[in-house]
Design an enzyme around this catalytic site. Sequence first.
Site, short mmCIF file in Angstrom:
data_model
loop_
_atom_site.label_atom_id
_atom_site.label_comp_id
_atom_site.label_asym_id
_atom_site.label_seq_id
_atom_site.Cartn_x
_atom_site.Cartn_y
_atom_site.Cartn_z
N TYR A 175 -2.87 -0.35 10.36
CA TYR A 175 -2.84 -0.70 8.93
C TYR A 175 -1.46 -0.36 8.36
CZ TYR A 175 -4.22 -0.79 3.97
OH TYR A 175 -4.30 -1.05 2.62
N SER A 184 0.85 -1.19 0.00
CA SER A 184 0.00 0.00 0.00
C SER A 184 0.88 1.24 0.00
CB SER A 184 -0.87 0.00 1.25
OG SER A 184 -1.50 1.25 1.44
P1 NAP Z 1 -11.96 -5.28 -0.58
O1 NAP Z 1 -12.84 -4.66 -1.64
O2 NAP Z 1 -12.46 -5.31 0.82
O3 NAP Z 1 -11.63 -6.78 -1.05
C1 NAP Z 1 -10.93 -7.67 -0.21
C2 NAP Z 1 -11.57 -9.04 -0.36
O4 NAP Z 1 -10.90 -9.96 0.53
C3 NAP Z 1 -13.05 -9.03 0.05
O5 NAP Z 1 -13.81 -9.78 -0.85
C4 NAP Z 1 -12.98 -9.68 1.42
O6 NAP Z 1 -14.18 -10.30 1.86
C5 NAP Z 1 -11.88 -10.71 1.21
N1 NAP Z 1 -11.45 -11.25 2.48
C6 NAP Z 1 -11.51 -10.65 3.69
N2 NAP Z 1 -11.07 -11.48 4.64
C7 NAP Z 1 -10.72 -12.63 4.02
C8 NAP Z 1 -10.22 -13.88 4.48
N3 NAP Z 1 -9.96 -14.07 5.79
N4 NAP Z 1 -9.98 -14.86 3.59
C9 NAP Z 1 -10.24 -14.66 2.27
N5 NAP Z 1 -10.72 -13.51 1.78
C10 NAP Z 1 -10.96 -12.49 2.64
O7 NAP Z 1 -10.54 -4.59 -0.56
P2 NAP Z 1 -9.70 -3.86 -1.74
O8 NAP Z 1 -9.88 -2.41 -1.66
O9 NAP Z 1 -9.93 -4.53 -3.05
O10 NAP Z 1 -8.23 -4.16 -1.23
C11 NAP Z 1 -7.51 -5.32 -1.64
C12 NAP Z 1 -6.08 -5.18 -1.15
O11 NAP Z 1 -5.49 -3.98 -1.65
C13 NAP Z 1 -5.94 -5.12 0.37
O12 NAP Z 1 -4.80 -5.83 0.76
C14 NAP Z 1 -5.77 -3.64 0.63
O13 NAP Z 1 -5.09 -3.38 1.84
C15 NAP Z 1 -4.96 -3.23 -0.57
N6 NAP Z 1 -5.03 -1.81 -0.92
C16 NAP Z 1 -6.21 -1.23 -1.28
C17 NAP Z 1 -6.19 0.13 -1.64
C18 NAP Z 1 -7.44 0.82 -2.10
O14 NAP Z 1 -7.37 1.99 -2.50
N7 NAP Z 1 -8.60 0.16 -2.09
C19 NAP Z 1 -5.02 0.86 -1.60
C20 NAP Z 1 -3.84 0.24 -1.20
C21 NAP Z 1 -3.86 -1.11 -0.87
P3 NAP Z 1 -15.12 -9.51 2.95
O15 NAP Z 1 -15.57 -8.24 2.29
O16 NAP Z 1 -16.22 -10.48 3.21
O17 NAP Z 1 -14.29 -9.23 4.17
#
Ligand code: NAP
Length: 242
Positions: free
Chosen positions: A146, A133
């Site tokens: 985080y 991130s």
């Molecule tokens: P997201 O929309 O919440 O997607 C994450 C997915 O992982 C969700 O479907 C979630 O299910 C699933 N998950 C949660 N706990 C889990 C478990 N124990 N086992 C298997 N799957 C699980 O998040 P995102 O924004 O796409 O982020 C994805 C990654 O990118 C993360 O590592 C985040 O820190 C990183 N990131 C995101 C951003 C951003 O701008 N969005 C920026 C930098 C880094 P539930 O919803 O049911 O929990």
Amino acid sequence: MVTGSGQGIGFQLACGLAEAGAEIILNDIAEDRLENAAQKLTDMGATVYKLPFDVTDANLVAEKIDTFEAEVGPIDILVNNAGMQYRAPLEDFPEDKFDFLMKLNVNSVFYVSKAVGKHMIARKAGKIVNICSVQTALARPSIAPYTGSKGAVANLTKGMATDWARHGLQINGLAPGYFKTELTSALVADADFTAWLSNRTPAGRWGDVSELVGACVFLSSKASSFVNGHVLYVDGGITVSV
Ligand code: NAP
């Protein structure tokens, strides 16, 4: 295999890898979400496998990976994407939320990589991309745990490369800046935050998740065969500018 790929960044990366020719293993904790995601990928013409499991359950992870490798085939590319955010002032941050966040954002990277990595080591080839991130490099108020977790993922990436590069594996980090997803929907809707972000980011805007795909494909392909332990920021320049 992309963990947490039922939606958000993980799903978009899975689509991008499929477009680049990969067969896709979708993982998520929510089985119903995987159905929708798998259908969309199948409609694109991709070959898709669904592998629902909780990435924070080390025993279950090992069992699922071993069974998949034995019964279906090798996992050549692993993207450790599953992760969560939780915001609270640090002085009030609940201990149980801290532990849960670390377990999902950091421990799971170790559990899944260990389970997949031992098969990759035996084959002397494999690609692992750990989703870091902008908070790997920079802190923000109310998300110190985080920030700690994403710093840990980047250093774990270096350690994994140090231990496993000699076995023919490439392990790298991909660090998204601010992208419009479920995880950030509250921030996208917050006009003040969006104005601040546009000002703060040299590119002047939120990222679109499609803009992460090229970096993921690069780190998953032969083009990165001598790249190891690197964290590639895709962030519109936010981490190089004050
Ligand atoms: P997201 O929309 O919440 O997607 C994450 C997915 O992982 C969700 O479907 C979630 O299910 C699933 N998950 C949660 N706990 C889990 C478990 N124990 N086992 C298997 N799957 C699980 O998040 P995102 O924004 O796409 O982020 C994805 C990654 O990118 C993360 O590592 C985040 O820190 C990183 N990131 C995101 C951003 C951003 O701008 N969005 C920026 C930098 C880094 P539930 O919803 O049911 O929990």
